[in-house]
Design a protein around this motif. Structure first.
Motif, PDB file in Angstrom:
ATOM      1  N   SER A  40       0.837  -1.197   0.000  1.00  0.00           N
ATOM      2  CA  SER A  40       0.000   0.000   0.000  1.00  0.00           C
ATOM      3  C   SER A  40       0.873   1.248   0.000  1.00  0.00           C
ATOM      4  O   SER A  40       2.094   1.161  -0.053  1.00  0.00           O
ATOM      5  CB  SER A  40      -0.882   0.014   1.245  1.00  0.00           C
ATOM      6  OG  SER A  40      -1.918  -0.911   1.103  1.00  0.00           O
ATOM      7  N   LEU A  41       0.224   2.401   0.120  1.00  0.00           N
ATOM      8  CA  LEU A  41       0.970   3.630   0.344  1.00  0.00           C
ATOM      9  C   LEU A  41       1.570   3.587   1.745  1.00  0.00           C
ATOM     10  O   LEU A  41       1.015   2.959   2.659  1.00  0.00           O
ATOM     11  CB  LEU A  41       0.031   4.842   0.239  1.00  0.00           C
ATOM     12  CG  LEU A  41      -0.525   5.184  -1.146  1.00  0.00           C
ATOM     13  CD1 LEU A  41      -1.591   6.273  -1.014  1.00  0.00           C
ATOM     14  CD2 LEU A  41       0.588   5.653  -2.070  1.00  0.00           C
ATOM     15  N   PHE A  42       2.676   4.280   1.900  1.00  0.00           N
ATOM     16  CA  PHE A  42       3.344   4.396   3.196  1.00  0.00           C
ATOM     17  C   PHE A  42       2.360   5.021   4.199  1.00  0.00           C
ATOM     18  O   PHE A  42       1.816   6.098   3.944  1.00  0.00           O
ATOM     19  CB  PHE A  42       4.557   5.310   2.986  1.00  0.00           C
ATOM     20  CG  PHE A  42       5.455   5.506   4.179  1.00  0.00           C
ATOM     21  CD1 PHE A  42       5.603   4.539   5.160  1.00  0.00           C
ATOM     22  CD2 PHE A  42       6.189   6.687   4.297  1.00  0.00           C
ATOM     23  CE1 PHE A  42       6.462   4.740   6.232  1.00  0.00           C
ATOM     24  CE2 PHE A  42       7.052   6.892   5.359  1.00  0.00           C
ATOM     25  CZ  PHE A  42       7.181   5.918   6.327  1.00  0.00           C
ATOM     26  N   GLY A  43       2.131   4.326   5.320  1.00  0.00           N
ATOM     27  CA  GLY A  43       1.227   4.866   6.337  1.00  0.00           C
ATOM     28  C   GLY A  43      -0.189   4.335   6.268  1.00  0.00           C
ATOM     29  O   GLY A  43      -1.048   4.753   7.029  1.00  0.00           O
ATOM     30  N   LYS A  44      -0.464   3.405   5.335  1.00  0.00           N
ATOM     31  CA  LYS A  44      -1.829   2.885   5.200  1.00  0.00           C
ATOM     32  C   LYS A  44      -1.944   1.443   5.667  1.00  0.00           C
ATOM     33  O   LYS A  44      -2.983   0.816   5.455  1.00  0.00           O
ATOM     34  CB  LYS A  44      -2.276   2.928   3.733  1.00  0.00           C
ATOM     35  CG  LYS A  44      -2.145   4.257   3.043  1.00  0.00           C
ATOM     36  CD  LYS A  44      -3.188   5.220   3.521  1.00  0.00           C
ATOM     37  CE  LYS A  44      -3.118   6.538   2.813  1.00  0.00           C
ATOM     38  NZ  LYS A  44      -3.613   7.630   3.655  1.00  0.00           N
ATOM     39  N   ALA A  45      -0.891   0.884   6.216  1.00  0.00           N
ATOM     40  CA  ALA A  45      -0.880  -0.547   6.518  1.00  0.00           C
ATOM     41  C   ALA A  45      -2.031  -0.930   7.450  1.00  0.00           C
ATOM     42  O   ALA A  45      -2.642  -0.091   8.098  1.00  0.00           O
ATOM     43  CB  ALA A  45       0.444  -0.923   7.162  1.00  0.00           C
ATOM     44  N   VAL A  48      -3.225   0.372  10.986  1.00  0.00           N
ATOM     45  CA  VAL A  48      -4.073   1.534  11.297  1.00  0.00           C
ATOM     46  C   VAL A  48      -5.447   1.106  11.802  1.00  0.00           C
ATOM     47  O   VAL A  48      -6.153   1.888  12.417  1.00  0.00           O
ATOM     48  CB  VAL A  48      -4.317   2.510  10.114  1.00  0.00           C
ATOM     49  CG1 VAL A  48      -3.046   3.105   9.591  1.00  0.00           C
ATOM     50  CG2 VAL A  48      -5.123   1.880   9.003  1.00  0.00           C
ATOM     51  N   GLU A 224      -4.796  -6.525   1.810  1.00  0.00           N
ATOM     52  CA  GLU A 224      -3.371  -6.871   1.850  1.00  0.00           C
ATOM     53  C   GLU A 224      -3.108  -8.221   2.503  1.00  0.00           C
ATOM     54  O   GLU A 224      -2.054  -8.799   2.309  1.00  0.00           O
ATOM     55  CB  GLU A 224      -2.618  -5.822   2.665  1.00  0.00           C
ATOM     56  CG  GLU A 224      -2.682  -4.452   2.082  1.00  0.00           C
ATOM     57  CD  GLU A 224      -1.849  -3.493   2.901  1.00  0.00           C
ATOM     58  OE1 GLU A 224      -0.844  -3.024   2.381  1.00  0.00           O
ATOM     59  OE2 GLU A 224      -2.201  -3.239   4.061  1.00  0.00           O
TER      60      GLU A 224
END
Lengths: 633, 256
Positions: A40-45, A48, A224
């Motif tokens: 994913s984009l950095f910070g969306k794992a 969260v 993911e």
């Protein structure tokens, strides 16, 4: 030969959730040039989405707490199958990992005297979870993300390049761990945006890819969670441990259908929410198992008093470990006492005033209001079990997070097995990420520093990986739709290897998995390689099928019920099974026939629990868990 | 369960260009726009590119423009539209298209790197931090941000003014400066870093003319303008005159 871009790094971290980012920070701070690669984009794992908190025995709210109590709770929650050394390290190091986050800018909710506040959670004897409302995972990921940015700012000052020593490859996927003989030599990757292949050469690789929930239909997990790290480890030759243990979180949303499975945080119960069936009865009092009888209230009156006076009353049974609550809800619904949409009622509206609910559980309020038209400050929620977490995972060394038999390969977080035994306590996941993410990063960096001769990347392996990744574009006539295959896989696992399991159904599941493997070999996609979700799913199917085979095989083998593994045909927890690990090894060499089994199961005896740790429990309690021969040892 | 066929118009294409394509697709009770996009992928357009992750409004991945309004697809319920309406979904306008509904949001990551990180206070060991809840409330509000970048997309300073991007951090990252500035233990000032001044000089705070578009689209309901940007402007005012601060103090009704 395939022309691919090749880069050299010291450590490659696969996954940018809590464990991956913590590993990357540690590796970089130990001097290793570190690459992080994430889908994913950095910070969306997925981290969260963690809501409740981080379990750490800081003792800020109740001074009675300490690492020994946390260790005991963790072992009880896991029904003593935990890799005890991991549980010990976890309980000891969690407070330091939380405090460290504050020095990186995290802002937790506070106690009246200004320290980090801690909340109650299932299976934890004292209020133990550091939290920020019900969005703790977001705070964790953002803090780690901002710490990484801070390290990059340092590098920019020093080298004029933010990415000199720490780079995040976002929206990229790893499809193979490459090896030089036994040793790790790097990873084969593709960029989701362009479909371009590339290779990261490194002597150390940390798997931090999270879980496997997307193999099940009803799940709280995001797209993911396709078991990538589990599969990468197996394909590289590293075994998996105790894959039969899958946690069904007791409270997922059940209505409307499009949100079925989305998590309802355990904090609702930690903060006083009660479970009722359609008769209005608080049914959890009927489901307290023998091993927990002395620790839980027997009457509603006692349970209600506990919130204000925990020292003189026992806890409400809504706060039993998750496996117990999930089974109870399942049984109530099956007995015809469920809510209109097939769950039970969870009510916090009578416990607290509306304003307090909105402050303590803001995202739950928001989620129900926006997605289900339910006002949780005034009416009960409807909830039911949802696939949430896999306790099983890559077998690792407790201290170093090193996998078995593949030098240079490490695993941390949900993808690693052992820490949680047969069932994880709420709040122990975020602390696990931090404790073992750090350890994996540390040992991977040391391993890389020791590798004076870098393992070589073999061109043949690159070609094979490229061919494997491109296969869906060359499917012959009669190609299978990857979305259809995925849906059938999810239905199979949900129905046949779900929360309650039976021998015949699991055998049926193995047959269906075999048929799906054959069809998946013909999975085809249209379009081209640029940001093509159908292609991405076709590649993820390999991992989901492999992991599902592990779950089904191990679940069929373990003829007892324990934690996140419930057999209707073997309902009791058997002490004889306590010292038994089930280990999934890859079949070597991999068979060409897609119908053939990919893994073989091996029984392995667990390492005896260290005497000083056993001494933390009363004898009467140990007798309920340990096998006969263990008691004499 | 009731089911009906909805009409969708979705932008398909890449950096070289594209067009709106029409689809007719089944809708069930309680679904959100992202469910419909997923159904399209599974049944009619397997290669339709869309970014998403949690599908619960927590990760901020599935940002797009729905009937022209920046929104999260996972939090936009189909029941908010009439059955006759054609629903148009387009990629975020302020960022370059990669493919279909996916845009290149690297602008935001570049801006994030330009904001100096939290500076830990000297002389306080880990575990010794003491802060009152009332003092962390405001920064906690800003830390609710899920980085969906809808505010960055809607802000008219950059929405149609590519040329402003170099000098302007956007609401999300000006709010990050405010968050650090209001952190009770941030020791930036002791290190000679004046966050208020950098907001003005390095991050383009002066470009913001407090039209509150960012606040309107925030899916977390953060009062970006009233609670972050205007107070930051007021704090910066000692250093530099900004006529909008004066205006803001006249027209905004905010709680203190």
């Amino acid at each position: 030969m395939a022309q691919v871009d090749r880069q050299h790094w010291d450590v490659v971290v696969v996954g940018a959730g809590g464990a991956g980012l913590r590993a990357a920070i540690e590796a970089r701070e130990r001097g290793a040039r570190t690459a992080v690669i994430c889908k994913s984009l950095f910070g969306k794992a997925h981290t969260v989405m963690a809501e409740g908190g981080i379990a750490a025995s800081m003792g800020n709210v109740n001074e009675g707490d300490n690492w020994q109590v946390h260790f005991r709770d963790t072992m009880r929650g896991g029904k003593f199958l935990n890799q005890w050394r991991m549980a010990e390290l976890h309980a000891k190091e969690a407070p330091d990992r939380v405090w460290e986050l504050e020095t990186w800018g995290a802002l937790f909710d506070r106690t009246p005297d200004g320290r980090i506040s801690q909340r109650n959670f299932g299976g934890h004897e004292y209020p133990r979870l550091a939290h920020v409302g019900d969005r703790t995972g977001l705070e964790l990921i953002r803090t780690l993300q901002q710490k990484i940015v801070q390290l990059q700012q340092q590098d920019f000052k020093e080298f004029g390049d933010y990415e000199a020593r720490l780079k995040v490859f976002q929206e990229c996927t790893v499809t193979r761990v490459l090896k030089d003989g036994e040793k790790v030599s790097g990873t084969f990757c593709y960029e989701r945006e362009s479909g371009r292949f590339f290779v990261l050469e490194a002597p150390a690789v940390v798997l931090a890819t999270g879980g496997i929930g997307k193999s099940f239909k009803t799940t709280s997990n995001s797209w993911e969670y396709t078991g990538d790290g589990h599969a990468l480890a197996l394909l590289a030759g590293a075994p998996l441990l105790n894959m039969e243990f899958v946690q069904f979180h007791p409270t997922g949303m059940v209505w409307p259908p499009s949100v079925k499975g989305i998590l309802v945080t355990e904090s609702v119960r930690g903060d006083g929410g009660v479970l009722r069936n359609s008769d209005g009865k608080r049914f959890m009092f009927d489901y307290v198992p023998d091993v927990f009888k002395e620790k839980y209230a027997e009457t509603e009156a006692e349970a209600d008093r506990w919130y204000d006076d925990p020292d003189h009353n026992r806890r409400p049974p809504e706060l039993l470990p998750r496996d117990e609550v999930a089974r109870a809800i399942n049984a109530e619904v099956k007995a015809g006492r469920g809510s209109p949409h097939g769950g039970v009622f969870l009510d916090v509206s009578t416990r607290m005033p509306a304003e307090k609910i909105k402050r303590r559980l803001p995202s739950m309020y928001h989620q129900f209001k926006e997605l289900a038209d339910v006002d949780i400050t005034a009416e009960p929620m409807e909830v039911g079990p949802t696939c949430h977490y896999v306790m099983g995972g890559v077998a690792v060394d407790s201290d170093t997070a090193a996998t078995v038999g593949v030098p240079g390969l490490y695993a941390a977080g949900e993808v690693a097995g052992g820490m949680h035994g047969s069932n994880r306590l709420g709040g122990n996941s975020l602390s696990d990420l931090l404790v073992f993410g750090r350890r994996a990063g540390l040992h991977a960096a040391e391993h890389a520093a020791r590798a004076t001769v870098r393992p070589a990347v073999d061109d043949g392996q690159i070609d094979a990986a490229a061919a494997e990744a491109l296969a869906p574009f060359h499917a012959e006539d009669g190609a299978e739709n990857p979305y259809t295959l995925h849906q059938e896989l999810q239905q199979t696992m949900n129905d046949l290897v779900g929360i309650i399991r039976r021998e015949g159904e699991m055998q049926q599941a193995l047959g269906k998995l075999r048929a799906l493997r054959v069809r998946a070999a013909r999975a085809g996609v249209e379009g081209h390689r640029q940001f093509n979700p159908g292609w991405h799913l076709a590649l993820d199917l390999r991992n989901m099928l492999l992991v599902s085979e592990c779950v089904a095989k191990a679940a069929l083998e373990r003829t007892e019920s324990r934690g996140g593994h419930t057999r209707e045909d073997c309902p009791a927890m058997e002490r004889d099974w306590r010292p038994v690990n089930l280990v999934c090894h890859p079949v070597d060499p991999a068979p060409a026939d897609p119908a053939a089994d990919r893994i073989r199961l091996v029984r392995q005896r667990t390492e005896p629990i260290r005497p000083d740790l056993l001494a933390l429990f009363e004898k009467e309690e140990l007798v309920k868990y340990l096998a006969e021969e263990e008691l004499y040892e | 369960m009731t089911t009906y066929d909805a009409r969708f118009r979705i932008w398909r294409g890449d950096a070289d260009g594209g067009e709106l394509r029409d689809f007719t697709v089944e809708v069930h009770d309680g679904e959100v726009v992202l469910d419909i996009v997923h159904r399209l992928q599974a049944t009619q357009a397997a290669d339709l590119a869309v970014r998403w992750n949690c599908k619960a409004g927590k990760c901020g991945s599935c940002s797009a423009e729905i009937n022209g309004r920046p929104r999260l697809m996972c939090m936009t319920r189909m029941s908010t539209f009439s059955r006759e309406e054609t629903i148009t979904v387009t990629p975020l306008r302020a960022f370059p298209v990669v493919r279909d509904l996916v845009t290149d949001v690297s602008f935001n990551y570049a801006k994030a790197r330009e904001v100096p990180a939290f500076v830990p206070p000297q002389g306080l060991a880990p575990g010794e931090y003491r802060m009152q809840q009332v003092d962390v409330d405001r920064s906690q509000e800003f830390r609710k941000c899920i980085e969906c970048f809808l505010c960055q997309d809607t802000c008219h300073v950059v929405r149609d003014h590519e040329e402003n991007k170099a000098a302007f951090a956007g609401p999300r990252f000006l709010m990050r400066v405010a968050e650090l500035d209001m952190h009770p233990l941030d020791a930036a000032e002791a290190e000679g870093l004046d966050r208020k001044r950098t907001a003005q000089e390095d991050h383009g705070l002066g470009y913001c003319n407090i039209t509150k578009c960012c606040t309107e689209v925030c899916p977390e309901g953060i009062k970006i303008t009233d609670n972050a940007l205007i107070p930051l402007k007021e704090r910066a005012v000692d250093r530099k005159y900004d006529p909008l601060v004066w205006l803001g103090s006249k027209i905004s009704r905010r709680r203190d």
